[in-house]
Design an enzyme around this catalytic site. Structure first.
Site, short mmCIF file in Angstrom:
data_model
loop_
_atom_site.label_atom_id
_atom_site.label_comp_id
_atom_site.label_asym_id
_atom_site.label_seq_id
_atom_site.Cartn_x
_atom_site.Cartn_y
_atom_site.Cartn_z
N SER A 125 34.41 -35.95 -70.94
CA SER A 125 33.10 -35.40 -70.56
C SER A 125 32.89 -35.41 -69.05
O SER A 125 33.66 -34.83 -68.31
CB SER A 125 32.01 -36.18 -71.30
N HIS A 126 31.88 -36.15 -68.61
CA HIS A 126 31.50 -36.15 -67.20
C HIS A 126 32.22 -37.22 -66.40
O HIS A 126 32.00 -37.35 -65.21
CB HIS A 126 30.00 -36.39 -67.12
N LYS A 141 26.44 -30.34 -78.44
CA LYS A 141 25.44 -29.93 -77.47
C LYS A 141 26.08 -28.86 -76.60
O LYS A 141 27.30 -28.74 -76.56
CB LYS A 141 24.94 -31.11 -76.67
N ASP A 164 28.40 -30.11 -67.19
CA ASP A 164 29.29 -31.24 -66.90
C ASP A 164 30.77 -30.89 -67.09
O ASP A 164 31.13 -29.73 -67.31
CB ASP A 164 28.90 -32.44 -67.75
N ASP A 218 33.00 -31.07 -69.47
CA ASP A 218 33.46 -30.31 -70.64
C ASP A 218 32.43 -29.30 -71.13
O ASP A 218 32.61 -28.71 -72.20
CB ASP A 218 33.85 -31.26 -71.77
N ASP A 248 29.20 -29.47 -72.13
CA ASP A 248 28.19 -29.65 -73.17
C ASP A 248 26.85 -30.17 -72.64
O ASP A 248 25.85 -30.13 -73.33
CB ASP A 248 28.70 -30.53 -74.33
N ARG A 249 26.82 -30.64 -71.40
CA ARG A 249 25.55 -31.12 -70.84
C ARG A 249 24.92 -30.06 -69.94
O ARG A 249 25.60 -29.15 -69.47
CB ARG A 249 25.77 -32.37 -70.01
C1 G1P Z 1 26.25 -41.19 -73.56
C2 G1P Z 1 24.84 -40.70 -73.80
C3 G1P Z 1 24.73 -40.10 -75.18
C4 G1P Z 1 25.77 -39.00 -75.35
C5 G1P Z 1 27.15 -39.54 -75.02
C6 G1P Z 1 28.21 -38.44 -75.05
O1 G1P Z 1 26.57 -42.19 -74.51
O2 G1P Z 1 23.90 -41.74 -73.63
O3 G1P Z 1 23.44 -39.60 -75.35
O4 G1P Z 1 25.76 -38.51 -76.66
O5 G1P Z 1 27.15 -40.12 -73.72
O6 G1P Z 1 27.96 -37.44 -74.10
P1 G1P Z 1 26.47 -43.77 -74.17
O7 G1P Z 1 27.34 -44.00 -72.96
O8 G1P Z 1 25.04 -44.04 -73.83
O9 G1P Z 1 26.95 -44.46 -75.41
ZN ZN Z 2 30.20 -33.65 -71.82
#
Ligand code: G1P
Ligand code: ZN
Length: 544
Positions: A113-114, A377, A278, A280, A282-283
């Site tokens: 992800s990010h 998302k 972000d 990938d 999705d954000r």
């Molecule tokens: C975090 C975010 C959560 C999201 C996840 C994946 O998870 O808080 O809402 O679904 O990244 O993008 P966390 O690190 O809080 O477990």
């Molecule tokens: Zn992501």
């Protein structure tokens, strides 16, 4: 081509977190590490012989290597077809889109992800099921269990596949199909939103915008959708070329990490609209001129205005939000007379609600918004949704959010992250809150009185599955809330998240700075949870 059975030894640390298995790149580079996890995924599935698997990632360092490994293993394990994005690329929402459109058995997303990328950065791998969404806990736990006693994996002795030319190639009896990673997703967006109307707003010369792809996967998607299909000028796209190390940045679209974009939107000569996605894809983060829309507010605004778009003209079945997300959407659901679902953190909990037709829109405070159009998302989807609203309402972002608060009240909201703290201390903090939770109701802290306090547990209304220990909730009699939980996505130490929320119905009191508006609750959180004591930190590392 020969199938090989390679002997291996189990690794003890392959339990998927909130969003798949995430580790530092050197961890994934240990011999057999990636292969073990992939075989554990396949061994936890049933009936995929001859079926289709979708594979792609956000293009970060190690993506191309991992794709080749997975392709060989998918062939050796008997998949009939593997659809892979050209260059090994797919945004997370695009994987979800393709799984659904091509009726695939499932998909593998390569992304952290990010989280920063590069040889010392993070890498990740996640399995998605046939509905296009993240595997539910039942499957992720089965993968973990399998990983702990895996003795061998299947692969082939074949050469690397050419990933850079679209087309079909046969490997053994498996067809490998390399496709344009953008086209199907872009078509879906065109179906949901009024592109003609958005295009006329952009062509009018009265509207300007910036989109920041943060050197990550949404670059090519933004070029095709925003530039080619909607006529946005190329200069409006920032950092649109994906890089293996995301340009050394931290592709998390928030006020801290998307600073360059934020500075443009809060500077003089600011454009009307700004957005970022972000690593990938999705954000999303939504900005107006001198104005930031919290993800919780964004969900509420989209829900209240959904009828203005072609894709959601029929109305919404319900709204789902993760537990720490503010209750702004609850007020919209209430007015629309539809159900509001409160789920644990993580997108996987929305899947059943969407599949069952109980919810149409869903969102998380962590810059994630989406709908039943797929099962992840979706960053660009949220950007296009806002563009559609702006094109129809012909008002500024600021005017839209102010009108929303006047009508529904404002939920002041903020999240304070304490990143990379000592894991034992963070665990003790949660333990001590769990122990104290029962005795908090009725206690007063200044103007606030605790109405309830618990360790959030969720029973899925569709399959009845129970998920416990999802975070400590402390609710006050005026609707304010403090929530504390530990992150399930970090790769170093522990990350404590503190979520703060206060409801303000009076329009004259709705333009305070969020940190000022929440100052009392911030103090109360410290008093109840003793954050400084347990984390040994004087202040949070990130405030959003
Ligand atoms: C975090 C975010 C959560 C999201 C996840 C994946 O998870 O808080 O809402 O679904 O990244 O993008 P966390 O690190 O809080 O477990
Ligand atoms: Zn992501």
């Amino acid at each position: 081509m020969n199938t090989l059975e390679v002997k291996t030894r189990p690794f003890p640390d392959q339990r998927p977190g909130t969003s798949g298995l995430r580790k530092k790149v050197p961890v994934f580079q240990q011999p057999h590490y990636l292969e073990n996890f992939v075989q554990s995924i396949f061994d936890s599935l049933e009936g995929f012989q001859g079926k289709t698997l979708v594979v792609g990632g956000d293009g970060r360092y190690y993506n191309r290597h991992a794709i080749q490994v997975i392709l060989r293993m998918a062939v050796a394990n008997g998949f009939g077809r593997v659809i892979v994005g050209r260059g090994g690329l797919f945004s997370t929402p695009a994987v979800s889109c393709i799984i659904r459109k091509r009726r695939a058995f499932g998909g593998i997303v390569l992304s952290a992800s990010h989280n920063p990328a590069g040889p010392d950065g993070d890498f990740g791998i996640k399995y998605n099921i046939a509905n296009g969404g993240p595997a539910p806990e039942k499957i992720t736990e089965a993968i973990f269990t399998r990983s702990r006693n895996l003795q061998c994996y299947l692969t082939t002795d074949s050469d690397d596949i050419d990933l850079d030319t679209a087309g079909e190639q046969k490997l053994g009896s498996t067809l490998i199909e390399v496709i344009d990673p953008v086209a199907d997703y872009a078509d879906l967006m065109e179906h949901l939103f009024d592109f003609d109307r958005i295009r006329s707003l952009i062509d009018s010369g009265l509207f300007s915008m910036r989109f920041d792809a943060m050197h990550a996967i949404t670059g090519p998607y933004a070029v095709e959708i925003l530039e080619n299909r909607l006529g946005v000028e190329p200069e409006a796209l920032m950092h649109a070329t994906p890089r293996e190390d995301f340009g050394g940045g931290h592709p998390d679209p928030n006020l801290v990490y998307a600073k360059e974009l934020v500075d443009v939107l809060f500077g003089s000569q600011a454009p009307d609209f700004g957005a970022a996605s972000d690593g990938d894809g999705d954000r999303n983060m939504i900005l107006g001129r001198q104005c930031f829309i919290t993800p919780s507010d964004s969900l509420a605004v989209l829900a209240a205005n959904a009828h203005l778009t072609p894709g959601y003209r029929q109305g919404l079945a319900g709204i789902a939000r993760s537990m720490p997300t503010s209750q702004a959407a609850d007020r919209v659901a209430d007015r629309l007379g539809i159900e509001l679902y409160e789920t644990p953190t993580g997108w996987k909990f929305f899947g059943n609600l969407l599949d069952a037709g109980k919810a149409t829109l869903c969102g998380e405070e962590s810059f994630g918004t989406g709908s039943d159009h797929l099962r992840e998302k979706d960053g660009l989807w949220a950007v296009l949704f806002w563009l559609n609203l702006l094109a129809v309402r012909k008002e500024s972002v600021h005017a839209i959010i102010s009108a929303h608060w006047r009508s529904f009240g404002r939920n002041y909201y903020s999240r304070h992250d304490y990143e990379g703290v000592n894991a034992d201390g963070a665990g003790e903090l949660i333990e001590s809150l769990r122990a104290a939770a029962g005795s908090l109701p009725g206690k007063r802290y200044g103007d606030y009185e605790v109405a309830f306090s618990d360790d959030f547990a969720y029973t899925d209304p569709v399959d009845g599955s129970l998920s416990e220990h999802q975070g400590i909730r402390i609710g006050f009699t005026d609707g304010s809330r403090i929530v504390l939980r530990l992150s399930g996505t970090g790769t170093e130490g522990a990350t404590l998240r503190l979520y703060l929320e206060r409801y303000e119905p009076d329009p004259a009191q709705q333009s305070l700075d969020a940190q000022d508006a929440l100052a009392d609750l911030i103090r109360i959180a410290e008093e109840i949870a003793r954050i400084r004591h347990f984390t040994r930190r004087e202040a949070p590392t990130v405030i959003t």
